[in-house]
Motif scaffolding. Structure first.
Motif, PDB file in Angstrom:
ATOM      1  N   ALA A 123      87.186  91.235 156.646  1.00 46.12           N
ATOM      2  CA  ALA A 123      86.615  92.385 155.929  1.00 46.12           C
ATOM      3  C   ALA A 123      85.163  92.553 156.373  1.00 46.12           C
ATOM      4  O   ALA A 123      84.589  91.642 156.940  1.00 46.12           O
ATOM      5  CB  ALA A 123      86.697  92.124 154.436  1.00 46.12           C
ATOM      6  N   PRO A 124      84.510  93.688 156.099  1.00 46.29           N
ATOM      7  CA  PRO A 124      85.090  94.869 155.475  1.00 46.29           C
ATOM      8  C   PRO A 124      85.686  95.798 156.524  1.00 46.29           C
ATOM      9  O   PRO A 124      85.123  95.975 157.579  1.00 46.29           O
ATOM     10  CB  PRO A 124      83.878  95.522 154.809  1.00 46.29           C
ATOM     11  CG  PRO A 124      82.730  95.145 155.685  1.00 46.29           C
ATOM     12  CD  PRO A 124      83.052  93.810 156.305  1.00 46.29           C
ATOM     13  N   ASP A 775      77.238  90.991 160.288  1.00 45.81           N
ATOM     14  CA  ASP A 775      78.032  91.949 159.504  1.00 45.81           C
ATOM     15  C   ASP A 775      79.168  91.274 158.745  1.00 45.81           C
ATOM     16  O   ASP A 775      80.144  91.915 158.361  1.00 45.81           O
ATOM     17  CB  ASP A 775      78.591  93.043 160.421  1.00 45.81           C
ATOM     18  CG  ASP A 775      79.467  92.465 161.538  1.00 45.81           C
ATOM     19  OD1 ASP A 775      79.449  91.234 161.723  1.00 45.81           O
ATOM     20  OD2 ASP A 775      80.168  93.249 162.209  1.00 45.81           O
ATOM     21  N   HIS A 776      79.051  89.955 158.511  1.00 43.62           N
ATOM     22  CA  HIS A 776      80.124  89.222 157.826  1.00 43.62           C
ATOM     23  C   HIS A 776      80.197  89.637 156.346  1.00 43.62           C
ATOM     24  O   HIS A 776      79.171  89.768 155.685  1.00 43.62           O
ATOM     25  CB  HIS A 776      79.863  87.708 157.929  1.00 43.62           C
ATOM     26  CG  HIS A 776      81.073  86.882 157.600  1.00 43.62           C
ATOM     27  ND1 HIS A 776      81.479  86.660 156.308  1.00 43.62           N
ATOM     28  CD2 HIS A 776      81.979  86.246 158.396  1.00 43.62           C
ATOM     29  CE1 HIS A 776      82.564  85.905 156.314  1.00 43.62           C
ATOM     30  NE2 HIS A 776      82.883  85.646 157.567  1.00 43.62           N
ATOM     31  N   GLN A 811      75.808  99.595 158.757  1.00 42.08           N
ATOM     32  CA  GLN A 811      75.723 100.285 160.049  1.00 42.08           C
ATOM     33  C   GLN A 811      76.479  99.520 161.127  1.00 42.08           C
ATOM     34  O   GLN A 811      77.187 100.099 161.949  1.00 42.08           O
ATOM     35  CB  GLN A 811      74.250 100.462 160.462  1.00 42.08           C
ATOM     36  CG  GLN A 811      73.566 101.585 159.706  1.00 42.08           C
ATOM     37  CD  GLN A 811      72.149 101.833 160.165  1.00 42.08           C
ATOM     38  OE1 GLN A 811      71.624 102.904 159.979  1.00 42.08           O
ATOM     39  NE2 GLN A 811      71.501 100.852 160.766  1.00 42.08           N
ATOM     40  N   LYS A 812      76.342  98.168 161.092  1.00 42.08           N
ATOM     41  CA  LYS A 812      77.046  97.349 162.084  1.00 42.08           C
ATOM     42  C   LYS A 812      78.550  97.363 161.844  1.00 42.08           C
ATOM     43  O   LYS A 812      79.340  97.306 162.780  1.00 42.08           O
ATOM     44  CB  LYS A 812      76.520  95.907 162.042  1.00 42.08           C
ATOM     45  CG  LYS A 812      75.168  95.761 162.749  1.00 42.08           C
ATOM     46  CD  LYS A 812      74.570  94.408 162.509  1.00 42.08           C
ATOM     47  CE  LYS A 812      73.174  94.307 163.130  1.00 42.08           C
ATOM     48  NZ  LYS A 812      72.428  93.164 162.613  1.00 42.08           N
ATOM     49  N   SER A 813      78.956  97.409 160.570  1.00 43.43           N
ATOM     50  CA  SER A 813      80.387  97.360 160.240  1.00 43.43           C
ATOM     51  C   SER A 813      81.077  98.694 160.492  1.00 43.43           C
ATOM     52  O   SER A 813      82.209  98.738 160.973  1.00 43.43           O
ATOM     53  CB  SER A 813      80.587  96.984 158.769  1.00 43.43           C
ATOM     54  OG  SER A 813      80.046  95.722 158.517  1.00 43.43           O
TER      55      SER A 813
END
Length: 933
Positions: A123-124, A775-776, A811-813
Motif C-alpha cells: 500500500a498505498p 513512500d512506504h 506525490q511519490k505514491s
C-alpha cells in the motif's frame, strides 16, 4: 404418513433419497392441504429466523406483541439500532450466485494473476479498474475470483456489491455504502450508532473503513461491480480517490464508454475480446448441452463472424450458442446462422431471440401476454413477481406463465431476484425498450399506470407490503405526480416500511421532490398520526399506533430534528405503558429510543435514567444473558464513556461482551466474539515460548486483541513485552520495533497521555525514516498520526514539517497531479491559516484547486470547498472583490450539489479546520497495527 406408514411407494423412495442429503428437513403431516401448507410455512420461517438470521425466539416474543409479519424486524436484535433490509442482502447473494453460474472460465487465469498481484502489492495503491464492453464478462470474472479468494485466503474479508439496472434499489449509493459499513461492523462484531442521513453516511464512510479495517487481522477487499451504473457515481463514491487503509484493496468494474474521466488514471485491467478458441468452447458447450453437432463449415463461419469487438464478447457468444442449441437437430441451423450473422451487437441478437420466442408461441393472445409481461417488468422499480403478473393479467394461466418464463430465462432475458422476475442483463432491458416502447413516454406511462393502479388497490392503511412500499412511491416519482406521491408518503405505513428497512435516502428524495423541507415534513407526519389516532380503537390498533409514533421519532432523530423527535417517542412510550404493561419489552424499546435522543441532546442525566429502566425491564423479560440486555449495557457504557466515567463503562462493556460471546457460541455464529476469544487463547499459548521474532509479533497481536476488547491495561502490558522482546532479539532500530512503538503511542493517545504518545511516535518515525522507503505506507501512517497529535496539542510549528512530508509521500505514491496530493496540500494550507500564515497558505490552495479542477471538472464539490477557503483568505487579505467572486463560484457549486443530493450538505471544512480527509485521524486513535500476515 397414515397409521405410521408412508402412503405410497413414490413417497417412500423420495424419503430414502432425502435421508442422504445433509441438513434436509422433513415434516410429517397427514391432513388437509391448507393445514399442511401452514405447517411448512411455520417450519421454514423458524429455519430462516433461527438458522439464517440467527434470531433468538422466546415464548415472550411470540405472544401478544401485536406485531404483523410485515412490521417485524428481527434483524434489529443482531445489529442493535441499525436498520437492515433482508431483501437487499438476499438480492446481493443471488446476484453473486448468478454472476458465477457459468462453467466456462474463458481464459481468466491471466486476469486472476493480475488481481492476485493487486492484493499482494504494498500500500498505498488506488482502486483497480476492471473495464470492458457491455457483456464482456466482468461480473463473471469478479465472481469467479471471489470464489477462489474465499477458498484460498480464508482470513481475507471480501465485501462485494453487484449493481443491477440503473435506478433499481441496488444502484442507490447511500444503500450501498450503508450495506458495506454494516457488513464491516457485523464482521468486527461492533455495535455502534450509524447515521442514516445519506450525505453524512457518504462523508463518514472513509472513517468507518479506517476504524474497522484496524480491527481486522488480515486483508479487506471491497468489490463493486458495474459501479458506473450508480447515479452520479463519481460524486457519491468520492471516498475512492482518498488513500485507502493499509490492509484495504478496492476493485471496481466499469463499461469502457461510461467510466468517469478522473478514474481513468487508476491502474486498469481491461478484458480483451474473446479469442477464437474461447468463442469455439463457449458455443460448443451450449451445443453439446442440447446434443447439437456443428459442421466444420458452420464452425468456420461462426469464427469469422465473432471477430469484431461487439460480436466476440462473452454475452453475445453465449446468446449465439443458446440460439443455435434451441434450433437443435430438428431445425435449419444454416438458416438460423444466417439470421444471427445479421446481428452485429448483443441488443440486436436479443431482438432476434425475442422474435424467435414469439414465433414459437401458438396464439396472438400469448404473444400479447409476452409483450405485457416484459413491458411491466421493464417499467417497474425492482421487478415483478409471478403472482403479481397473474393478478395484473387474469387471463394469464399459470401454465402459460411458466412456459413463457422458462423460455425467457433459458435465453438469458429474465432471471429471478428475491422472488421477483427481472432482466438478466442490461442489454435485454434496452432491447425491450427499443422493441416495445419506442413510441415513447406515452407507452411507458401507460404501463406505469397499470402498476400504479395495481399497487394502489393493494394498499390499505393497516397492511402495507414491502412490495407496495418499494414500487408505488417510486412509480409516482417517475411519473412526476407530486400530489399522488405526497398522499402516498402520508400513508404512515408506507413511510414506516421504507424507514424500517433502512431506505432512508429514498424516503428523503421523495419528500424533496414534493418540495418539503425536513421541518414541514416532520409536522405533516405528526399531524397525520394525530388524525389516524382518532380512528384507533382496541388494543391491537393502539399497539400499531405506538409502532408508528416510534418510527416517526427515530426518523426525526436520524434527521437531526431532536426537539421534534421527543414528542412522538414520548407518545409511543405512553401508549405502550397503557395498552401493554409498564414492564413489557416494547416499553423498554421506547425507553431506549427516547434515551438515544437525550444522549444526542447531551442531556445525560435523563438518558441514564431511561437506559436503566430499559435495562431492568429487559432483564426481567428475557433473563440476564439475552442479546437485548447486552444492547442496553452497551448503550449505558457509551453514555458513561461520553461523561468520562471510564471505569463504569468498562464494567458494563465486560458484561455485554460475555453475553454476546455466549449468544455467538449458542448460535454457532461464524463471526463474532467466539472466534475472537478462540484466537486469544491460541495466542496466549504461543506466548509462553522463548524470545523469538514470531513470539514478539504474537505478543503485539495479543496486545491489539486486548485493546479491541477495551482492556487497555492488559493491552499495554503485552505491547510493552512485545517491544522489549523485539529490542532484545532484533535490535532497537528494527522496523518491527517501530510497529510496537507506534501501537503503544496509539494506546497512550487513547488514554490522553499525550506526552508519552508523542515521545513514542517520534521514536517510531525516526526508525521508519531510516529503515523504510520514502513512500512506504507505514511511514505515512506514523507521519499522519504524529502530525495530528502535534496539532491537537497546539505544537503547530512541529506539525508543519510533517504535513509537508505527507505531501511529498503522496506525490511519490500517486504522482504530482493526483487528487490525494491536493487533499494533502489543503491540509497543510489549513495548518498555515491556523498559524496566521496566509501568504504561505495561498499558493497551496491555488495548486490544490488546479489539481481538483483538472481531475474532477469545475463543478465538483471539492472545487467548491477549495474556492470557499480561497475566498476567506482573500477577504482576510483585504481583497474583497476577489473574495466575493470566489465565494459566488463556491456557492454556485454548492447549490448545484444541493439540488442533486437533496437536503443540506454541510461543508466539510473551512480555513480554520482540517479537511475531511484528515478528520478521520482525529477520531479516537484505535488504529493499531497488526503486523504483516
Amino acid at each position: 404418513k397414515e397409521d405410521g406408514r408412508v402412503s405410497s411407494v413414490s413417497v417412500q423412495q423420495l424419503i430414502e433419497q432425502i435421508s442422504y442429503v445433509n441438513k434436509a428437513k422433513m415434516i410429517d403431516h397427514f391432513g388437509g392441504v391448507e393445514e399442511g401448507a401452514y405447517e411448512i410455512y411455520n417450519c421454514v420461517e423458524k429455519i430462516i429466523k433461527q438458522d439464517i438470521l440467527g434470531c433468538e425466539t422466546t415464548e415472550l416474543e411470540g405472544k401478544d406483541l401485536g406485531t404483523k409479519e410485515e412490521s417485524t424486524a428481527p434483524e434489529e436484535v443482531v445489529f442493535g439500532d441499525v436498520l437492515w433490509d433482508a431483501h437487499d442482502e438476499q438480492e446481493q447473494m443471488e446476484a453473486f450466485q448468478q454472476a458465477s453460474n457459468s462453467t466456462c472460465e474463458l481464459g481468466f487465469e491471466k486476469y486472476f494473476e493480475r488481481l492476485n498481484d493487486l492484493v499482494a502489492a504494498p500500500a498505498p495503491i488506488p482502486p483497480l479498474l476492471v473495464s470492458g464492453g457491455p457483456g464482456s464478462g466482468k461480473s463473471l470474472l469478479l465472481s469467479k475470483w471471489i470464489q477462489l479468494q474465499q477458498k484460498h485466503s480464508p482470513n481475507t474479508l471480501i465485501l462485494y456489491h453487484f449493481v443491477g439496472r440503473p435506478m433499481s434499489t441496488s444502484s442507490e449509493s447511500a444503500l450501498i455504502i450503508k450495506r458495506l459499513t454494516l457488513k464491516l461492523m457485523q464482521h468486527s462484531w461492533l455495535v455502534s450508532p450509524l447515521t442514516l442521513d445519506p450525505a453524512k453516511l457518504l462523508e463518514e464512510f472513509p472513517r468507518w473503513l479506517e476504524k474497522l479495517s484496524a480491527r481486522h487481522q488480515g486483508s479487506i477487499i471491497i468489490i463493486i461491480d458495474s459501479i458506473d451504473q450508480i447515479q452520479q457515481a463519481e460524486k457519491h463514491m468520492k471516498w475512492l480517490i482518498d488513500p485507502l487503509p493499509v490492509n484495504v484493496r478496492v476493485i471496481v468494474s466499469v463499461n469502457v464508454e461510461t467510466c468517469p474521466q478522473a478514474w481513468r488514471l487508476w491502474p486498469t485491467l481491461h478484458l480483451d475480446p474473446l479469442n477464437s478458441k474461447d468463442v469455439k468452447s463457449l458455443i460448443s458447450a451450449e451445443c453439446n448441452s442440447a446434443n447439437v453437432k456443428l459442421t466444420k463449415e458452420q464452425e468456420k463461419k461462426l469464427e469469422r463472424h465473432c471477430r469484431s469487438a461487439t460480436t466476440c464478447n462473452a454475452l453475445y457468444v453465449t446468446l449465439l450458442g443458446k440460439t443455435i442449441a434451441c434450433v437443435g437437430n430438428t431445425g435449419n441451423i444454416d438458416e438460423t446462422l444466417q439470421r444471427c450473422f445479421q446481428c452485429q451487437d448483443t441488443v440486436s441478437l436479443y431482438r432476434l431471440v425475442l422474435r424467435s420466442i414469439q414465433e414459437s408461441l401458438q396464439s396472438d393472445k400469448e404473444k400479447s401476454l409476452l409483450r405485457e409481461i416484459l413491458c411491466v417488468i421493464g417499467v417497474s422499480h425492482n421487478g415483478v413477481s409471478e403472482s403479481e403478473l397473474m393478478e395484473l393479467y387474469p387471463e394469464l394461466s399459470s401454465a402459460v406463465l411458466a412456459s413463457l418464463v422458462h423460455s425467457l430465462h433459458k435465453m438469458c432475458l429474465l432471471t429471478y431476484g428475491c422472488g421477483l422476475l427481472k432482466f438478466q442483463h442490461l442489454q435485454a432491458w434496452e432491447m425491450v425498450r427499443v422493441e416495445y416502447m419506442e413510441e415513447g413516454e406515452n407507452v411507458i406511462s401507460a404501463y406505469r399506470q397499470k402498476l400504479v393502479e395495481y399497487f394502489t388497490m393493494q394498499l390499505s392503511r393497516d397492511r402495507v407490503t414491502w412490495r407496495s412500499a418499494d414500487e408505488l412511491p417510486w412509480l409516482f416519482q417517475q411519473q412526476g405526480d407530486k400530489q399522488k406521491l405526497h398522499k402516498c408518503l402520508l400513508n404512515l405505513f408506507v413511510s414506516q416500511n421504507l424507514y424500517k428497512r433502512g431506505h432512508f435516502a429514498e424516503l428523503l428524495s421523495y419528500w424533496q421532490l414534493v418540495g418539503k423541507d425536513k421541518s414541514s415534513m416532520a409536522a405533516e407526519y405528526f399531524d397525520s398520526l394525530k388524525e389516524y389516532e382518532k380512528s384507533c380503537e382496541g388494543e391491537e390498533s393502539m399497539i400499531c399506533l405506538a409502532d408508528l409514533y416510534e418510527t416517526l421519532g427515530r426518523f426525526l432523530k436520524d434527521l437531526g430534528l431532536l426537539s421534534q423527535a421527543v414528542a412522538p417517542l414520548q407518545r409511543s412510550l405512553e401508549i405502550r405503558e397503557t395498552a401493554l404493561d409498564p414492564d413489557h419489552p416494547r416499553v423498554a424499546q421506547s425507553l431506549h429510543q427516547l434515551a438515544g435522543v437525550y444522549v444526542q441532546w447531551k442531556k445525560f442525566g435523563n438518558a441514564e435514567q431511561l437506559y436503566k429502566q430499559a435495562l431492568e425491564i429487559s432483564e426481567n423479560a428475557y433473563g440476564a444473558e439475552h442479546p437485548r440486555v447486552a444492547r442496553e449495557l452497551d448503550a449505558l457504557a457509551t453514555l458513561y464513556q461520553k461523561q468520562n466515567k471510564y471505569e463504569q463503562a468498562e464494567q458494563l462493556r465486560k458484561k455485554s461482551f460475555k453475553i454476546r460471546q455466549k449468544a455467538a457460541r449458542r448460535k454457532g455464529s461464524l463471526c463474532g466474539f467466539a472466534l475472537l476469544r478462540q484466537r486469544a487463547l491460541q495466542l496466549e499459548e504461543l506466548t509462553l515460548g522463548k524470545d523469538t521474532p514470531d513470539n514478539a509479533r504474537t505478543l503485539n497481536e495479543l496486545g491489539v486483541l486486548y485493546y479491541l476488547q477495551n482492556n487497555l491495561e492488559t493491552a499495554e502490558l503485552f505491547l510493552k513485552r512485545s517491544l522489549e522482546m523485539r529490542e532484545r532479539v532484533l535490535g532497537p532500530d528494527h522496523p518491527d520495533c517501530a510497529q510496537s512503538l507506534n501501537n503503544l503511542a496509539a494506546l497512550y493517545n487513547e488514554k490522553k497521555h499525550y506526552d508519552k504518545a508523542e515521545e513514542l511516535y517520534e521514536k517510531a518515525l525516526d526508525i521508519r525514516k531510516r529503515a523504510l522507503a520514502p513512500d512506504h505506507p507505514s511511514l505515512a501512517y506514523t507521519v499522519k498520526h504524529l502530525a495530528v497529535l502535534y496539532k491537537k496539542t497546539g505544537k503547530l510549528d512541529k506539525a508543519v514539517p510533517l504535513y509537508e512530508l505527507a505531501v511529498e509521500i503522496r506525490q511519490k505514491s500517486f504522482g504530482p497531479k493526483h487528487p490525494s496530493v491536493a487533499t494533502a496540500l489543503v491540509n497543510l494550507a489549513v495548518l498555515y491559516c491556523q498559524m496566521k500564515k496566509q501568504v504561505e497558505a495561498l499558493p497551496l490552495y491555488e495548486r490544490a484547486l488546479k489539481i481538483y479542477e483538472d481531475s474532477f471538472g469545475h463543478m465538483h464539490p471539492r472545487v467548491g470547498e477549495t474556492l470557499k477557503n480561497l475566498a476567506v483568505l482573500s477577504y482576510e487579505g483585504g481583497d474583497f472583490e476577489k473574495a466575493a467572486e470566489l465565494y459566488k463560484r463556491a456557492m454556485e457549486i454548492k447549490e448545484a450539489e444541493t439540488l442533486l443530493i437533496g437536503g443540506k450538505a454541510t461543508s466539510r471544512h473551512s480555513s480554520s479546520g482540517d479537511t475531511f480527509s484528515l478528520k478521520s485521524a482525529l477520531s479516537p486513535n484505535i488504529f493499531l497495527e497488526h503486523g504483516q500476515r
